[in-house]
Design a protein around this motif. Structure first.
Motif: not given
Length: 237
Positions: A151-153, A161-162, A167-171
């Motif tokens: 991911e260059t930007h 995108r993040l 969704e369904g995950r702990r960041g």
């Protein structure tokens, strides 16, 4: 290497394999000191693990007779890693360590403190990345390659995108000065975000928190990125 990792192209039939690349042959000779008749641990990339017998080892390659390859690879670590692109030398080691720990999705991200020249490094070629992932698999006796995304930007990744990936995950955003200590032994899927040497700039921290990440820290010590990543994954896993 703790595992002779066979490419599917190495298989000559269901019960035999022929390894010809210089790196693995050199390792068989110099590290394993293998001799015909020796039993070794083998696995097929993307498949199962088992034992095989070295039939011959010469200038043409190493030929193996495969016993039952009936063991599953070790379970994956259900943590996706988003890592600000490190210096090329550090990138090589980081990919190997992270792969050995069982991470199956690695996103390399551009941030303000990432030198633009790093993206031109030969270490980012498909061939080089593949080599480092293979070394990590061999170390851990694993056969399943991680996915590596570039991911260059920063802004499009964090804003567009993040959030769906979380969704369904702990960041979890690992950054010095965050309020919460890094948790131990997560039981739920997670995405771990780690910055470059010098850390994220304030704007980037705010954007990652707004995307759904929780800020965490590893204590008062400031660690090199490659050390911090291993320590975080070991603690979370």
């Amino acid at each position: 290497m703790n595992l002779i990792l066979l490419d599917p192209a190495d298989l000559t039939d269901d019960h035999h394999a022929w390894v010809r690349d210089p790196r693995r042959l050199r390792h068989l000779r110099e590290v394993h000191r293998a001799r015909p008749g020796d039993a070794l641990t083998l696995g097929v990339r993307g498949g199962a693990i088992g034992r095989g017998r070295l039939v011959s080892l010469d200038n043409d390659g190493a030929r193996f007779a495969l016993d039952a390859l009936d063991q599953a690879p070790p379970p994956a670590l259900d943590i996706e890693l988003v890592l600000a692109l490190p210096r090329p030398r550090m990138l090589a080691r980081s990919l190997e360590h992270v792969t050995a720990l069982g991470v199956k999705r690695i996103t390399l991200l551009h941030t303000r403190r990432v030198e633009k020249s790093y993206w031109q490094s030969p270490e980012l070629s498909d061939e080089k990345i593949h080599q480092h992932l293979i070394l990590g698999l061999e170390q851990a006796r694993d056969t399943v390659l991680p996915e590596v995304v570039l991911e260059t930007h920063f802004k499009p990744f964090v804003e567009d995108r993040l959030p769906p990936q979380l969704e369904g995950r702990r960041g979890l955003l690992a950054h010095p000065g965050m309020d919460a200590a890094c948790p131990r032994g997560l039981e739920a899927p997670a995405t771990l975000v780690v910055g470059p040497e010098g850390g994220f700039i304030p704007y980037e921290v705010e954007a990652l928190l707004a995307a759904g990440c929780q800020g965490i820290h590893l204590g008062s010590r400031i660690l090199r990125v490659e050390t911090a990543v291993v320590a975080l994954l070991a603690r979370l896993g």
